[in-house]
Design a protein around this motif. Structure first.
Motif, mmCIF file in Angstrom:
data_model
loop_
_atom_site.group_PDB
_atom_site.id
_atom_site.type_symbol
_atom_site.label_atom_id
_atom_site.label_comp_id
_atom_site.label_asym_id
_atom_site.label_seq_id
_atom_site.Cartn_x
_atom_site.Cartn_y
_atom_site.Cartn_z
ATOM 1 N N UNK A 154 32.783 33.920 40.376
ATOM 2 C CA UNK A 154 31.289 33.757 40.232
ATOM 3 C C UNK A 154 30.860 32.513 39.466
ATOM 4 N N UNK A 155 31.751 32.067 39.125
ATOM 5 C CA UNK A 155 31.109 31.100 37.706
ATOM 6 C C UNK A 155 31.207 29.949 38.537
ATOM 7 N N UNK A 156 29.376 29.230 37.560
ATOM 8 C CA UNK A 156 29.732 27.914 38.400
ATOM 9 C C UNK A 156 31.157 26.866 38.149
ATOM 10 N N UNK A 157 31.075 26.896 36.994
ATOM 11 C CA UNK A 157 32.232 25.610 37.034
ATOM 12 C C UNK A 157 34.059 26.670 37.721
ATOM 13 N N UNK A 158 34.204 27.708 37.878
ATOM 14 C CA UNK A 158 34.483 28.307 39.125
ATOM 15 C C UNK A 158 34.816 27.966 40.758
ATOM 16 N N UNK A 159 33.323 27.311 40.482
ATOM 17 C CA UNK A 159 33.363 27.139 42.026
ATOM 18 C C UNK A 159 33.136 25.670 42.169
ATOM 19 N N UNK A 160 32.953 25.264 41.070
ATOM 20 C CA UNK A 160 33.013 23.345 41.346
ATOM 21 C C UNK A 160 34.463 23.636 41.498
ATOM 22 N N UNK A 161 35.195 23.330 40.838
ATOM 23 C CA UNK A 161 36.449 23.449 40.687
ATOM 24 C C UNK A 161 37.376 23.524 42.305
ATOM 25 N N UNK A 162 36.319 25.031 42.870
ATOM 26 C CA UNK A 162 36.614 25.798 44.396
ATOM 27 C C UNK A 162 36.190 24.573 45.063
ATOM 28 N N UNK A 163 35.057 23.311 44.377
ATOM 29 C CA UNK A 163 34.890 22.929 45.763
ATOM 30 C C UNK A 163 34.836 21.428 45.768
ATOM 31 N N UNK A 164 36.159 21.214 44.536
ATOM 32 C CA UNK A 164 36.953 19.533 45.223
ATOM 33 C C UNK A 164 38.152 19.959 44.959
ATOM 34 N N UNK A 165 38.501 21.428 44.879
ATOM 35 C CA UNK A 165 40.033 21.355 45.615
ATOM 36 C C UNK A 165 40.237 20.990 46.881
ATOM 37 N N UNK A 186 32.183 39.658 50.223
ATOM 38 C CA UNK A 186 31.080 38.861 51.715
ATOM 39 C C UNK A 186 30.219 38.517 50.405
ATOM 40 N N UNK A 187 29.982 38.793 49.530
ATOM 41 C CA UNK A 187 28.992 38.469 48.704
ATOM 42 C C UNK A 187 29.245 37.754 48.156
ATOM 43 N N UNK A 188 30.542 37.364 47.077
ATOM 44 C CA UNK A 188 31.082 36.260 46.282
ATOM 45 C C UNK A 188 31.692 35.048 47.937
ATOM 46 N N UNK A 189 31.765 35.650 48.720
ATOM 47 C CA UNK A 189 32.239 34.220 49.952
ATOM 48 C C UNK A 189 30.557 33.722 50.090
ATOM 49 N N UNK A 191 28.865 32.892 47.809
ATOM 50 C CA UNK A 191 28.459 32.648 46.840
ATOM 51 C C UNK A 191 29.091 31.086 46.648
ATOM 52 N N UNK A 192 30.618 31.294 46.987
ATOM 53 C CA UNK A 192 31.346 30.008 47.162
ATOM 54 C C UNK A 192 30.936 28.590 47.925
ATOM 55 N N UNK A 193 30.863 29.592 48.892
ATOM 56 C CA UNK A 193 30.084 28.888 50.265
ATOM 57 C C UNK A 193 29.040 28.234 49.810
ATOM 58 N N UNK A 194 27.882 28.317 48.955
ATOM 59 C CA UNK A 194 27.013 27.528 48.597
ATOM 60 C C UNK A 194 26.759 26.672 47.822
ATOM 61 N N UNK A 195 28.666 27.159 46.271
ATOM 62 C CA UNK A 195 28.479 26.700 45.277
ATOM 63 C C UNK A 195 29.079 25.554 46.312
ATOM 64 N N UNK A 196 29.880 25.022 47.222
ATOM 65 C CA UNK A 196 30.363 24.445 47.879
ATOM 66 C C UNK A 196 29.620 23.569 48.533
#
Length: 270
Positions: A154-165, A186-189, A191-196
């Motif tokens: 749920x954090x910006x820095x965590x989503x950034x890691x997920x985007x580049x992992x 579903x809501x967390x997912x 957020x992750x997909x939007x972050x990527x």
């Protein structure tokens, strides 16, 4: 909810099918990992609850870790706190991370400009662990420092890691998050997909009130090279002083320049 998840997500994935996996060692490390920045000391019962282990098992582990110097037993309260052996391990790793030395002056300049907190983090299971942090003049309300952890999902820095992992790492992490809370997933997912998608289209991931309702942040992940894992830098602070518009229009170009300089540098783990 996410505060609870942060404790639970740091449990290692089961590896019973791997004959080389040492369960006793994993449990001992799990005990050490359950301590958080805000914890002064914990009882065996509190450790057992966090690690989801029998109290009798935890008692044996804490006694062993105390004898080795990784825990200190406070006889007056019966609680345990982390020992100097943990400090030696952590200090050794941090001292060898050249990327921190390169990043700190750049991060401090960005913190001064934004008035927020600028942090460098790397993944530790389902948390992002801060290994460097700089504060601007208006960042007193956000007191996260080196060693702090924030949720990966749920954090910006965590989503950034997920985007580049790698795809495998990302899917594995997302599956672990889903297992923790099917209702919120579903809501967390989303957020992750939007972050990527934001990381690809905007160059940064954003979290405007997603991690904490009164906190705005954005982050960019990068490959530091030298055999080091993916890392990310975020800029965050109270939404009252760091608006979405200010972050995207004024701070983002500077954050991207900082990351570009680090990617071009020859960082390593000596």
């Amino acid at each position: 909810m996410m505060a609870d998840i942060e404790h639970k997500t740091d449990r290692p994935t089961a590896h019973k099918e791997d004959r080389h996996f040492v369960t006793a060692l994993a449990r001992g490390l799990e005990v050490l990992a359950c301590f958080r920045g805000g914890d002064t000391a914990l009882t065996n019962q509190e450790i057992a609850q966090r690690c989801k282990l029998p109290r009798s098992t935890v008692s044996r582990l804490t006694m062993t870790l105390t004898k080795l110097g990784y825990l200190i037993h406070l006889e007056d309260s019966g609680r345990y706190r982390l020992g100097t052996a943990c400090l030696a391990l952590g200090s050794s790793i941090l001292a060898r991370l050249d990327v921190r030395k390169m990043a700190r002056p750049l991060m401090q300049e960005l913190a001064e400009f934004s008035g927020g907190t600028v942090s460098l983090g790397m993944r530790d299971r389902l948390s992002m662990l801060y290994i460097e942090s700089c504060r601007g003049p208006g960042a007193l309300a956000l007191t996260l420092d080196v060693g702090s952890r924030i949720p990966l999902a749920t954090s910006a820095i965590g989503r950034a890691w997920l985007a580049l992992a790698s795809a495998r790492e990302r899917l594995d992490a997302m599956e672990q998050v889903r297992e923790l809370d099917d209702v919120a997933w579903p809501q967390i997912r989303r957020g992750i997909e939007e972050g990527i998608e934001d990381h690809r289209a905007l160059g940064v991931t954003c979290s405007f009130g997603d991690w904490q309702k009164d906190v705005n942040g954005m982050a960019r992940a990068f490959q530091p090279g030298g055999g080091l894992p993916v890392m990310a830098i975020n800029v965050g602070g109270p939404s009252s002083s760091l608006s979405k518009e200010f972050l995207l229009e004024e701070v983002k170009p500077r954050l991207l320049r900082v990351v570009a300089q680090l990617e071009e540098g020859n960082v390593s783990l000596r």
